[in-house]
Design a protein around this motif. Structure first.
Motif, PDB file in Angstrom:
ATOM      1  N   ILE A 116       0.874  -1.172   0.000  1.00  0.00           N
ATOM      2  CA  ILE A 116       0.000   0.000   0.000  1.00  0.00           C
ATOM      3  C   ILE A 116       0.912   1.223   0.000  1.00  0.00           C
ATOM      4  CG2 ILE A 116      -1.628   1.370   1.365  1.00  0.00           C
ATOM      5  CD1 ILE A 116      -2.764  -1.295   2.429  1.00  0.00           C
ATOM      6  N   PHE A 117       0.599   2.187  -0.852  1.00  0.00           N
ATOM      7  CA  PHE A 117       1.350   3.442  -0.915  1.00  0.00           C
ATOM      8  C   PHE A 117       0.465   4.540  -0.324  1.00  0.00           C
ATOM      9  CE2 PHE A 117       3.059   0.693  -4.134  1.00  0.00           C
ATOM     10  CZ  PHE A 117       4.429   0.920  -4.075  1.00  0.00           C
ATOM     11  N   ALA A 118       0.906   5.131   0.785  1.00  0.00           N
ATOM     12  CA  ALA A 118       0.034   6.093   1.455  1.00  0.00           C
ATOM     13  C   ALA A 118       0.821   7.003   2.381  1.00  0.00           C
ATOM     14  CB  ALA A 118      -1.036   5.358   2.257  1.00  0.00           C
ATOM     15  N   ASP A 119       0.276   8.176   2.620  1.00  0.00           N
ATOM     16  CA  ASP A 119       0.811   9.128   3.592  1.00  0.00           C
ATOM     17  C   ASP A 119      -0.340   9.639   4.459  1.00  0.00           C
ATOM     18  OD1 ASP A 119       3.504   9.085   2.754  1.00  0.00           O
ATOM     19  OD2 ASP A 119       3.116  10.548   1.175  1.00  0.00           O
ATOM     20  N   VAL A 169       2.619  -9.542   5.727  1.00  0.00           N
ATOM     21  CA  VAL A 169       3.896  -9.059   5.206  1.00  0.00           C
ATOM     22  C   VAL A 169       3.728  -7.911   4.207  1.00  0.00           C
ATOM     23  CG1 VAL A 169       5.005 -11.282   5.570  1.00  0.00           C
ATOM     24  CG2 VAL A 169       3.966 -10.782   3.344  1.00  0.00           C
ATOM     25  N   THR A 170       2.508  -7.575   3.856  1.00  0.00           N
ATOM     26  CA  THR A 170       2.256  -6.459   2.937  1.00  0.00           C
ATOM     27  C   THR A 170       2.757  -5.170   3.572  1.00  0.00           C
ATOM     28  OG1 THR A 170       0.293  -7.558   2.050  1.00  0.00           O
ATOM     29  CG2 THR A 170       0.468  -5.165   1.709  1.00  0.00           C
ATOM     30  N   PRO A 171       3.747  -4.491   2.964  1.00  0.00           N
ATOM     31  CA  PRO A 171       4.251  -3.257   3.568  1.00  0.00           C
ATOM     32  C   PRO A 171       3.359  -2.057   3.259  1.00  0.00           C
ATOM     33  CG  PRO A 171       5.446  -3.694   1.558  1.00  0.00           C
ATOM     34  CD  PRO A 171       4.516  -4.867   1.766  1.00  0.00           C
ATOM     35  N   ILE A 172       3.404  -1.094   4.156  1.00  0.00           N
ATOM     36  CA  ILE A 172       2.745   0.195   3.914  1.00  0.00           C
ATOM     37  C   ILE A 172       3.864   1.193   3.661  1.00  0.00           C
ATOM     38  CG2 ILE A 172       1.227   1.974   4.850  1.00  0.00           C
ATOM     39  CD1 ILE A 172      -0.001  -0.314   6.585  1.00  0.00           C
ATOM     40  N   LEU A 173       3.999   1.586   2.414  1.00  0.00           N
ATOM     41  CA  LEU A 173       5.101   2.424   1.967  1.00  0.00           C
ATOM     42  C   LEU A 173       4.646   3.865   1.797  1.00  0.00           C
ATOM     43  CD1 LEU A 173       6.427  -0.015  -0.801  1.00  0.00           C
ATOM     44  CD2 LEU A 173       7.190   0.169   1.579  1.00  0.00           C
ATOM     45  N   ASN A 174       5.594   4.774   1.810  1.00  0.00           N
ATOM     46  CA  ASN A 174       5.262   6.173   1.547  1.00  0.00           C
ATOM     47  C   ASN A 174       4.655   6.314   0.158  1.00  0.00           C
ATOM     48  OD1 ASN A 174       6.257   6.997   4.028  1.00  0.00           O
ATOM     49  ND2 ASN A 174       8.299   7.430   3.226  1.00  0.00           N
ATOM     50  N   ASP A 175       3.780   7.290   0.034  1.00  0.00           N
ATOM     51  CA  ASP A 175       3.157   7.533  -1.260  1.00  0.00           C
ATOM     52  C   ASP A 175       4.241   7.764  -2.311  1.00  0.00           C
ATOM     53  OD1 ASP A 175       1.030   7.708  -2.950  1.00  0.00           O
ATOM     54  OD2 ASP A 175       0.413   9.721  -2.347  1.00  0.00           O
ATOM     55  N   ALA A 176       3.971   7.348  -3.536  1.00  0.00           N
ATOM     56  CA  ALA A 176       4.956   7.434  -4.607  1.00  0.00           C
ATOM     57  C   ALA A 176       4.265   7.845  -5.898  1.00  0.00           C
ATOM     58  CB  ALA A 176       5.643   6.080  -4.787  1.00  0.00           C
TER      59      ALA A 176
END
Length: 202
Positions: A110-113, A136-143
Protein backbone atom coordinates in the motif's frame (compact mmCIF):
# COMPACT_ATOMS: atom_id res chain seq x y z
CA UNK A 1 -18.45 -11.53 3.81
CA UNK A 2 -17.03 -8.17 4.85
CA UNK A 3 -19.79 -5.59 4.41
CA UNK A 4 -19.51 -1.89 3.66
CA UNK A 5 -20.93 0.48 6.23
CA UNK A 6 -23.72 2.89 5.38
CA UNK A 7 -22.74 5.86 3.18
CA UNK A 8 -21.19 8.74 5.09
CA UNK A 9 -22.18 12.37 4.77
CA UNK A 10 -19.37 14.26 3.08
CA UNK A 11 -18.85 17.34 0.96
CA UNK A 12 -15.37 16.22 -0.12
CA UNK A 13 -14.45 15.76 -3.75
CA UNK A 14 -13.08 12.45 -4.99
CA UNK A 15 -9.92 10.96 -3.45
CA UNK A 16 -7.45 8.27 -4.48
CA UNK A 17 -5.54 5.41 -2.92
CA UNK A 18 -2.83 3.26 -4.53
CA UNK A 19 -2.45 -0.46 -3.84
CA UNK A 20 -0.36 -3.30 -5.24
CA UNK A 21 -2.07 -6.68 -5.20
CA UNK A 22 -0.32 -8.79 -7.80
CA UNK A 23 -1.81 -8.74 -11.31
CA UNK A 24 -3.20 -5.25 -11.78
CA UNK A 25 -5.90 -6.49 -14.16
CA UNK A 26 -7.41 -8.46 -11.25
CA UNK A 27 -7.21 -5.63 -8.71
CA UNK A 28 -8.78 -3.22 -11.19
CA UNK A 29 -11.60 -5.67 -11.97
CA UNK A 30 -12.31 -6.23 -8.26
CA UNK A 31 -12.41 -2.62 -7.15
CA UNK A 32 -14.45 -1.29 -10.04
CA UNK A 33 -17.29 -3.38 -8.56
CA UNK A 34 -17.19 -1.58 -5.20
CA UNK A 35 -19.98 0.96 -4.55
CA UNK A 36 -18.44 4.41 -4.25
CA UNK A 37 -15.44 3.63 -6.45
CA UNK A 38 -15.40 5.95 -9.44
CA UNK A 39 -12.50 4.49 -11.37
CA UNK A 40 -9.61 2.06 -11.01
CA UNK A 41 -6.56 2.52 -13.23
CA UNK A 42 -3.75 -0.02 -13.73
CA UNK A 43 -0.19 1.25 -13.53
CA UNK A 44 3.11 1.22 -11.70
CA UNK A 45 4.61 2.79 -8.58
CA UNK A 46 7.46 2.44 -6.13
CA UNK A 47 10.43 2.33 -8.47
CA UNK A 48 13.07 4.70 -9.79
CA UNK A 49 12.32 4.48 -13.53
CA UNK A 50 10.11 7.31 -14.76
CA UNK A 51 7.11 6.39 -16.94
CA UNK A 52 8.10 2.72 -17.20
CA UNK A 53 6.59 0.31 -19.71
CA UNK A 54 4.98 -2.99 -18.77
CA UNK A 55 7.85 -4.80 -20.44
CA UNK A 56 10.43 -2.90 -18.39
CA UNK A 57 8.65 -3.57 -15.12
CA UNK A 58 8.04 -7.27 -15.68
CA UNK A 59 11.63 -7.75 -16.87
CA UNK A 60 12.80 -6.55 -13.45
CA UNK A 61 15.21 -3.94 -12.25
CA UNK A 62 12.91 -0.90 -12.20
CA UNK A 63 11.83 -1.35 -8.57
CA UNK A 64 8.21 -0.79 -9.57
CA UNK A 65 5.18 -2.73 -8.40
CA UNK A 66 2.12 -3.37 -10.53
CA UNK A 67 -0.43 -1.12 -8.82
CA UNK A 68 -3.94 0.21 -9.18
CA UNK A 69 -4.89 3.80 -8.44
CA UNK A 70 -8.44 3.75 -7.06
CA UNK A 71 -10.49 6.95 -7.28
CA UNK A 72 -13.46 6.97 -4.92
CA UNK A 73 -16.22 9.13 -3.47
CA UNK A 74 -15.48 9.53 0.27
CA UNK A 75 -19.16 10.24 0.83
CA UNK A 76 -19.93 6.65 -0.16
CA UNK A 77 -16.90 4.64 0.92
CA UNK A 78 -13.86 5.38 3.07
CA UNK A 79 -10.17 4.66 2.57
CA UNK A 80 -10.28 2.32 5.57
CA UNK A 81 -13.11 0.33 4.03
CA UNK A 82 -11.20 0.05 0.77
CA UNK A 83 -8.06 -1.10 2.58
CA UNK A 84 -10.07 -3.72 4.47
CA UNK A 85 -11.41 -5.01 1.16
CA UNK A 86 -7.93 -4.92 -0.34
CA UNK A 87 -6.38 -7.12 2.35
CA UNK A 88 -9.18 -9.64 1.88
CA UNK A 89 -8.69 -9.71 -1.90
CA UNK A 90 -5.04 -10.86 -1.70
CA UNK A 91 -2.78 -13.24 0.21
CA UNK A 92 -1.05 -10.71 2.50
CA UNK A 93 1.09 -13.46 4.01
CA UNK A 94 3.01 -14.04 0.75
CA UNK A 95 6.12 -11.88 0.33
CA UNK A 96 7.24 -13.31 -3.02
CA UNK A 97 4.41 -12.31 -5.32
CA UNK A 98 0.79 -13.31 -5.65
CA UNK A 99 -0.62 -16.68 -6.68
CA UNK A 100 1.09 -17.88 -9.90
CA UNK A 101 2.75 -14.49 -10.49
CA UNK A 102 6.12 -14.40 -8.77
CA UNK A 103 8.77 -11.72 -8.47
CA UNK A 104 9.20 -8.14 -7.25
CA UNK A 105 6.65 -6.48 -9.53
CA UNK A 106 3.88 -8.77 -8.22
CA UNK A 107 4.47 -8.16 -4.51
CA UNK A 108 1.73 -6.57 -2.44
CA UNK A 109 1.96 -3.09 -0.91
CA UNK A 110 0.00 0.00 0.00
CA UNK A 111 1.35 3.44 -0.91
CA UNK A 112 0.03 6.09 1.45
CA UNK A 113 0.81 9.13 3.59
CA UNK A 114 -0.97 11.00 6.38
CA UNK A 115 -4.44 9.87 7.38
CA UNK A 116 -4.50 7.26 4.62
CA UNK A 117 -1.37 5.66 6.08
CA UNK A 118 -3.05 5.51 9.50
CA UNK A 119 -6.12 3.90 7.91
CA UNK A 120 -3.93 1.40 6.07
CA UNK A 121 -2.04 0.50 9.25
CA UNK A 122 -5.33 -0.06 11.10
CA UNK A 123 -6.58 -2.28 8.27
CA UNK A 124 -3.32 -4.24 8.29
CA UNK A 125 -3.55 -4.81 12.04
CA UNK A 126 -7.17 -5.95 11.67
CA UNK A 127 -6.21 -8.34 8.87
CA UNK A 128 -3.47 -9.86 11.02
CA UNK A 129 -5.87 -10.31 13.91
CA UNK A 130 -8.48 -11.90 11.64
CA UNK A 131 -6.02 -14.39 10.19
CA UNK A 132 -3.88 -14.91 13.28
CA UNK A 133 -0.84 -14.71 11.02
CA UNK A 134 1.86 -12.19 10.15
CA UNK A 135 0.89 -9.75 7.42
CA UNK A 136 3.90 -9.06 5.21
CA UNK A 137 2.26 -6.46 2.94
CA UNK A 138 4.25 -3.26 3.57
CA UNK A 139 2.74 0.19 3.91
CA UNK A 140 5.10 2.42 1.97
CA UNK A 141 5.26 6.17 1.55
CA UNK A 142 3.16 7.53 -1.26
CA UNK A 143 4.96 7.43 -4.61
CA UNK A 144 4.40 8.76 -8.14
CA UNK A 145 1.83 6.74 -10.08
CA UNK A 146 2.49 5.93 -13.72
CA UNK A 147 -0.52 4.59 -15.65
CA UNK A 148 0.02 1.56 -17.84
CA UNK A 149 -0.73 1.77 -21.55
CA UNK A 150 -4.28 1.64 -22.86
CA UNK A 151 -3.74 -2.03 -23.74
CA UNK A 152 -3.81 -2.90 -20.02
CA UNK A 153 -6.77 -0.75 -18.96
CA UNK A 154 -10.16 -2.46 -18.48
CA UNK A 155 -8.60 -5.69 -19.72
CA UNK A 156 -11.14 -7.77 -17.83
CA UNK A 157 -14.09 -6.42 -19.82
CA UNK A 158 -12.53 -5.75 -23.22
CA UNK A 159 -14.01 -7.43 -26.31
CA UNK A 160 -10.77 -6.86 -28.24
CA UNK A 161 -9.49 -10.16 -29.58
CA UNK A 162 -5.90 -11.28 -29.05
CA UNK A 163 -4.29 -12.78 -32.14
CA UNK A 164 -2.17 -15.01 -29.93
CA UNK A 165 -2.43 -15.60 -26.19
CA UNK A 166 -1.46 -18.21 -23.62
CA UNK A 167 -5.06 -19.42 -23.62
CA UNK A 168 -5.70 -19.64 -27.36
CA UNK A 169 -5.97 -17.79 -30.67
CA UNK A 170 -8.26 -14.80 -31.30
CA UNK A 171 -9.67 -14.99 -27.78
CA UNK A 172 -11.35 -11.81 -26.44
CA UNK A 173 -9.35 -10.14 -23.69
CA UNK A 174 -12.26 -10.62 -21.28
CA UNK A 175 -12.25 -14.38 -21.84
CA UNK A 176 -8.45 -14.59 -21.69
CA UNK A 177 -8.60 -12.69 -18.40
CA UNK A 178 -11.12 -15.10 -16.87
CA UNK A 179 -9.07 -18.11 -17.94
CA UNK A 180 -5.90 -16.54 -16.57
CA UNK A 181 -7.53 -15.63 -13.25
CA UNK A 182 -8.85 -19.14 -12.74
CA UNK A 183 -5.65 -20.80 -13.91
CA UNK A 184 -3.54 -18.62 -11.62
CA UNK A 185 -5.60 -19.75 -8.63
CA UNK A 186 -6.35 -16.25 -7.36
CA UNK A 187 -9.92 -16.79 -6.20
CA UNK A 188 -9.33 -20.31 -4.90
CA UNK A 189 -6.38 -19.17 -2.78
CA UNK A 190 -8.15 -16.08 -1.43
CA UNK A 191 -11.27 -18.09 -0.62
CA UNK A 192 -9.22 -20.74 1.19
CA UNK A 193 -7.45 -18.03 3.21
CA UNK A 194 -10.32 -15.67 3.99
CA UNK A 195 -13.44 -17.85 3.67
CA UNK A 196 -16.67 -15.84 3.71
CA UNK A 197 -14.70 -12.64 4.31
CA UNK A 198 -13.29 -12.76 0.77
CA UNK A 199 -15.31 -10.03 -0.97
CA UNK A 200 -14.45 -10.80 -4.59
CA UNK A 201 -13.56 -14.52 -4.80
CA UNK A 202 -16.07 -16.46 -6.83
Amino acid sequence: MLALAAPMASAQSSRTITVAGGCFWCVEADFEKVPGVIEAVSGFAGGATQAPTYEQVTAGGTGHYEVVEITYDPGKVSARQLYDLFFRSIDPTDAGGQFCDRGPSYRTAIFADGEDKAAAQAAKQAAGAALGREIVTPILNDAPFYPASDYHQDYYKSAERLAVSSVGLFVPKSEAYQRYRKGCGRDATVRALWGDDAPFAK
